[in-house]
Design a protein around this motif. Structure first.
Motif, PDB file in Angstrom:
ATOM      1  N   UNK A 142       0.831  -1.207   0.000  1.00  0.00           N
ATOM      2  CA  UNK A 142       0.000   0.000   0.000  1.00  0.00           C
ATOM      3  C   UNK A 142       0.867   1.259   0.000  1.00  0.00           C
ATOM      4  N   UNK A 143       0.448   2.244  -0.802  1.00  0.00           N
ATOM      5  CA  UNK A 143       1.180   3.504  -0.929  1.00  0.00           C
ATOM      6  C   UNK A 143       0.203   4.667  -0.833  1.00  0.00           C
ATOM      7  N   UNK A 144       0.657   5.756  -0.235  1.00  0.00           N
ATOM      8  CA  UNK A 144      -0.225   6.885   0.072  1.00  0.00           C
ATOM      9  C   UNK A 144       0.440   8.211  -0.268  1.00  0.00           C
ATOM     10  N   UNK A 145      -0.330   9.133  -0.823  1.00  0.00           N
ATOM     11  CA  UNK A 145       0.117  10.527  -0.922  1.00  0.00           C
ATOM     12  C   UNK A 145       0.001  11.153   0.464  1.00  0.00           C
ATOM     13  N   UNK A 146       0.955  12.000   0.807  1.00  0.00           N
ATOM     14  CA  UNK A 146       1.000  12.604   2.138  1.00  0.00           C
ATOM     15  C   UNK A 146       0.882  14.126   2.038  1.00  0.00           C
ATOM     16  N   UNK A 200      -2.696  11.323   5.864  1.00  0.00           N
ATOM     17  CA  UNK A 200      -3.415  10.160   5.340  1.00  0.00           C
ATOM     18  C   UNK A 200      -4.744  10.051   6.082  1.00  0.00           C
ATOM     19  N   UNK A 201      -5.837  10.246   5.360  1.00  0.00           N
ATOM     20  CA  UNK A 201      -7.145  10.299   5.998  1.00  0.00           C
ATOM     21  C   UNK A 201      -7.697   8.923   6.322  1.00  0.00           C
ATOM     22  N   UNK A 202      -7.411   7.940   5.461  1.00  0.00           N
ATOM     23  CA  UNK A 202      -7.959   6.600   5.675  1.00  0.00           C
ATOM     24  C   UNK A 202      -6.911   5.566   5.302  1.00  0.00           C
ATOM     25  N   UNK A 203      -6.349   4.907   6.286  1.00  0.00           N
ATOM     26  CA  UNK A 203      -5.281   3.939   6.057  1.00  0.00           C
ATOM     27  C   UNK A 203      -5.777   2.749   5.237  1.00  0.00           C
TER      28      UNK A 203
END
Length: 262
Positions: A142-146, A200-203
């Protein structure tokens, strides 16, 4: 089939033949994998400067000559037009196509950048007995914009992307020790714990890749990620940027041990 014991040249041949079209985590254990970004030469210097100023998400392993698809420092017998399982074509910041080769997209003014990948530090983590959840569960990381802004350079600016691995706190400490020795593949984590602290609003809904289960007693551990250039493409909207699909990396000839500081 388990491709963990393939040599890099064997794996690239299978990729070129269309026989490997899956995320490359766990393939060619012991060898460095790389993120890729391809840009026209008139943007190449700005991007190189961007990487130099943002070494955590964008540690440079190789840069090709203008018009050449051959990564001479990392895999001189490879061809970046064919040796990655999936590519993404971004035009004006929009991902317009996902393809399995670049034969009809490559032109003589393109420059390819290979950037260190966190998959490279997973082998020493596994060897040390640490679990890597997305490998255990056989899915993409999993990858996320911060909300962490990269240092701008020329036309390039935008938020950092991170990859996440759930761990027990004691394992997270050991993972920090292992990855600190590997600055060419993102080094130590940039954040542990509360995802909201880095925007990150929703992991459970990653921006790239697939969700990892976080078990009771575990914390999310976040590393800077080489998918950051794809986030930058969405922000800056260059006429053209070509990247790997998230999780589908280029496999180099470089042993991970060569990228570790002992």
């Amino acid at each position: 089939m388990n491709y963990g014991n393939c040599t890099p040249s064997q794996a690239r041949k299978l990729i070129r033949e269309g026989k490997i079209n899956v995320p490359t985590s766990g393939i060619c254990n012991g060898y460095a994998q790389a993120n890729m970004a391809i840009l026209p030469k008139d943007l190449a210097f700005d991007f190189l400067l961007f990487c130099q100023r943002n070494k955590k998400p964008c540690p440079v392993l190789d840069v090709t000559e203008v018009g050449s698809p051959i990564p001479r420092l990392t895999a001189p017998n490879a061809d970046l037009r064919y040796d990655i399982p999936r590519y993404r074509i971004y035009r004006h910041g929009e991902m317009t196509e996902e393809v399995t080769d670049l034969a009809k997209y490559w032109t003589d003014d393109l420059v390819a950048f290979l950037l260190g990948c966190s998959f490279s530090f997973e082998s020493p983590m596994l060897e040390d007995g640490l679990e890597v959840r997305h490998i255990t569960d056989n899915h993409n990381v999993p990858m996320y914009r911060t909300n962490i802004e990269c240092v701008p350079a020329g036309v390039f600016h935008g938020p950092m992307v991170v990859s996440m691995r759930p761990m027990k706190p004691a394992d997270a400490i050991r993972a920090i020790q292992i990855t600190t020795r590997m600055p060419f593949v993102h080094g130590a984590p940039i954040h542990l714990g509360d995802p909201a602290a880095i925007g990150i609003k929703n992991i459970d809904t990653p921006d790239f890749g697939e969700r990892s289960e976080i078990h009771e007693g575990e914390i999310p551990v976040f590393w800077a990620c080489g998918v950051t250039p794809q986030s930058i493409a969405m922000t800056v909207k260059p006429d053209l940027m070509i990247t790997h699909a998230p999780g589908y990396m280029f496999i180099t000839d470089i042993p991970n041990s060569k990228l570790a500081i002992m």
